[in-house]
Design an enzyme around this catalytic site. Sequence first.
Site, PDB file in Angstrom:
ATOM      1  CE  LYS A 162       4.066   1.383  -3.984  1.00  0.00           C
ATOM      2  NZ  LYS A 162       3.136   0.392  -4.476  1.00  0.00           N
ATOM      3  CD  GLU A 203      -4.737   5.529  -4.933  1.00  0.00           C
ATOM      4  OE1 GLU A 203      -5.020   4.345  -4.814  1.00  0.00           O
ATOM      5  OE2 GLU A 203      -4.856   6.358  -4.018  1.00  0.00           O
ATOM      6  CG  HIS A 225       2.066   5.941   1.011  1.00  0.00           C
ATOM      7  ND1 HIS A 225       2.558   5.023   1.898  1.00  0.00           N
ATOM      8  CD2 HIS A 225       0.752   5.632   0.840  1.00  0.00           C
ATOM      9  CE1 HIS A 225       1.582   4.182   2.251  1.00  0.00           C
ATOM     10  NE2 HIS A 225       0.483   4.540   1.632  1.00  0.00           N
TER      11      HIS A 225
HETATM   12  C1  BG6 Z   1      -2.753   3.101   1.002  1.00  0.00           C
HETATM   13  C2  BG6 Z   1      -3.897   4.075   1.080  1.00  0.00           C
HETATM   14  O1  BG6 Z   1      -1.866   3.305   2.066  1.00  0.00           O
HETATM   15  O2  BG6 Z   1      -2.070   3.284  -0.234  1.00  0.00           O
HETATM   16  C3  BG6 Z   1      -4.831   3.864  -0.088  1.00  0.00           C
HETATM   17  O3  BG6 Z   1      -4.599   3.886   2.297  1.00  0.00           O
HETATM   18  C4  BG6 Z   1      -4.082   3.953  -1.396  1.00  0.00           C
HETATM   19  O4  BG6 Z   1      -5.893   4.826  -0.070  1.00  0.00           O
HETATM   20  C5  BG6 Z   1      -2.864   3.034  -1.376  1.00  0.00           C
HETATM   21  O5  BG6 Z   1      -4.973   3.550  -2.421  1.00  0.00           O
HETATM   22  C6  BG6 Z   1      -1.995   3.263  -2.592  1.00  0.00           C
HETATM   23  O6  BG6 Z   1      -1.034   2.245  -2.645  1.00  0.00           O
HETATM   24  P1  BG6 Z   1      -0.411   1.806  -4.035  1.00  0.00           P
HETATM   25  O7  BG6 Z   1       0.648   0.830  -3.664  1.00  0.00           O
HETATM   26  O8  BG6 Z   1      -1.538   1.203  -4.829  1.00  0.00           O
HETATM   27  O9  BG6 Z   1       0.112   3.048  -4.668  1.00  0.00           O
END
Ligand code: BG6
Length: 482
Positions: free
Chosen positions: A182, A216, A240
């Site tokens: 990102k 989310e 993350h």
């Molecule tokens: C993934 C997870 O690594 O990242 C998911 O397994 C999650 O559960 C996703 O929804 C979130 O990614 P982003 O880029 O949509 O924030």
Amino acid sequence: MQAPDCQMVIMGASGDLTKRLLLPAICNLGASDLLPKTFSLIGVARTDYSNKAFDEYLEKNLNEFVKDSEAKKFGKVLFKNAHFVQGDLNDPKTYKKLKSELDPKRNHLFYMAVPPQFFLPIIQQLGKAGLVKEDEHSGPFRRVVIEKPFGSDLDSAKKLNRDISEILREDQIFRIDHYLGKETVQNLLAFRFANGIFEPIWNRNFVDHIQITVAESLGVEKRGNYYETAGALKDMVPNHICQLLSYIAMEPPFSLNADAVRDEKSKLLRSVQCLRPEDVLRYTVRGQYEGYRGSPDVSPNSNVETFVAMRIMIDNWRWAGVPFYIRTGKKLPVRNTEIAIQFKTPPSMMFTGTKATNLSPNLLLVHVQPEEGISLRFGAKVPGPVVKLGDVNMTFKYKDYFGSRPGTGYETLLYDCMMGDSTLFQRADMVESGWRVVQPVLDVWRALKPRQFPNYESGSWGPGETNQLLESEGRKWRNIPS
Ligand code: BG6
């Protein structure tokens, strides 16, 4: 600069990741003239496709997932010449067939777009078939990209690292964390270290606390099978969120060289305070949204968490005493990833006796998604004869300055693999440091089942205790508009 010539092999070519992210990313790279004319693609999967059927499958997904017309044009030509190897990923015969498709004089990039239980068996088969043997100093490269989750706890991640290191050298391994693809995450380094004004205040003398939110609005959807083995903590935190944490809190690296950057990130993660069991009870919150248990492939009595909030402390000179509060979950009111750096409140005595009683602390917000940008909140005098203060925001939006380019976030990552730049990839020690941060929580949660699940409504900000986590320390979560 174009990447060097490469045959890219996608293991698990008929899966979701391939069609939604990898193929569009390859096409976008091609359209930006970053791939060599000779770049070619080989898909490997169990699905019974002929070369022609595979090309048709690629073409169908091209129409569905690639938006840019130049990228589509590139994809059409590339996919026409793509090859397909059908076979069981555990069967040595599959790798014999694959070998016959590979030109030993060319570079090879193997992408593991498969469930995690296949990572090691595939790499072992590649090793046995002699497909990843590389001369360290000259000759074509043999690189392997590994998706997350890398292990399912600290011990399994260590074991996986050990087992893979018997077959591949560390510089052949590219462990992906798609958050590092990102732009805003990469920009954290530029923002902090290419500007002289932030570094002097980036420490415990000026910062009150930091909040990292990865929210989310969707639920687990069709991923129940995987999610039941993971949960919010394993799914988001060691990877993350630890990446966001390390970029925001690391020391300046001495150069942008991959190991210089990764050394600093790793050092930061190693200085995260290890939670004692009693701290886990006090400083972590877990939640499950109402309705999760009715999702496909989810147990009706599931105790898997879909929300986690926790307080992290960093034991180093810069951050001692500054709490980092993190929260992440599914079915929250909005999709939003942001880092909020809240500075200390200034002394307010000079405003005593005026209408300016509530001074807000300065707040620096890094918006990671969906809108990418940075904003700074500061106080200003409201015009008029009476002394009153108001909050104003100075806002920078990426798209206003740099436009928006079609992208999946995988473009940079794929390009960097081909270029051999591992700055944005996780080194073995970093993956382990991420797991070390959450391991004490996993241990306590495994031993003590949650008392009351589900415990938050869809569309809320998680269970009630989430607020207490901050309120008990005289702070509040930032109110994120939905
Ligand atoms: C993934 C997870 O690594 O990242 C998911 O397994 C999650 O559960 C996703 O929804 C979130 O990614 P982003 O880029 O949509 O924030």
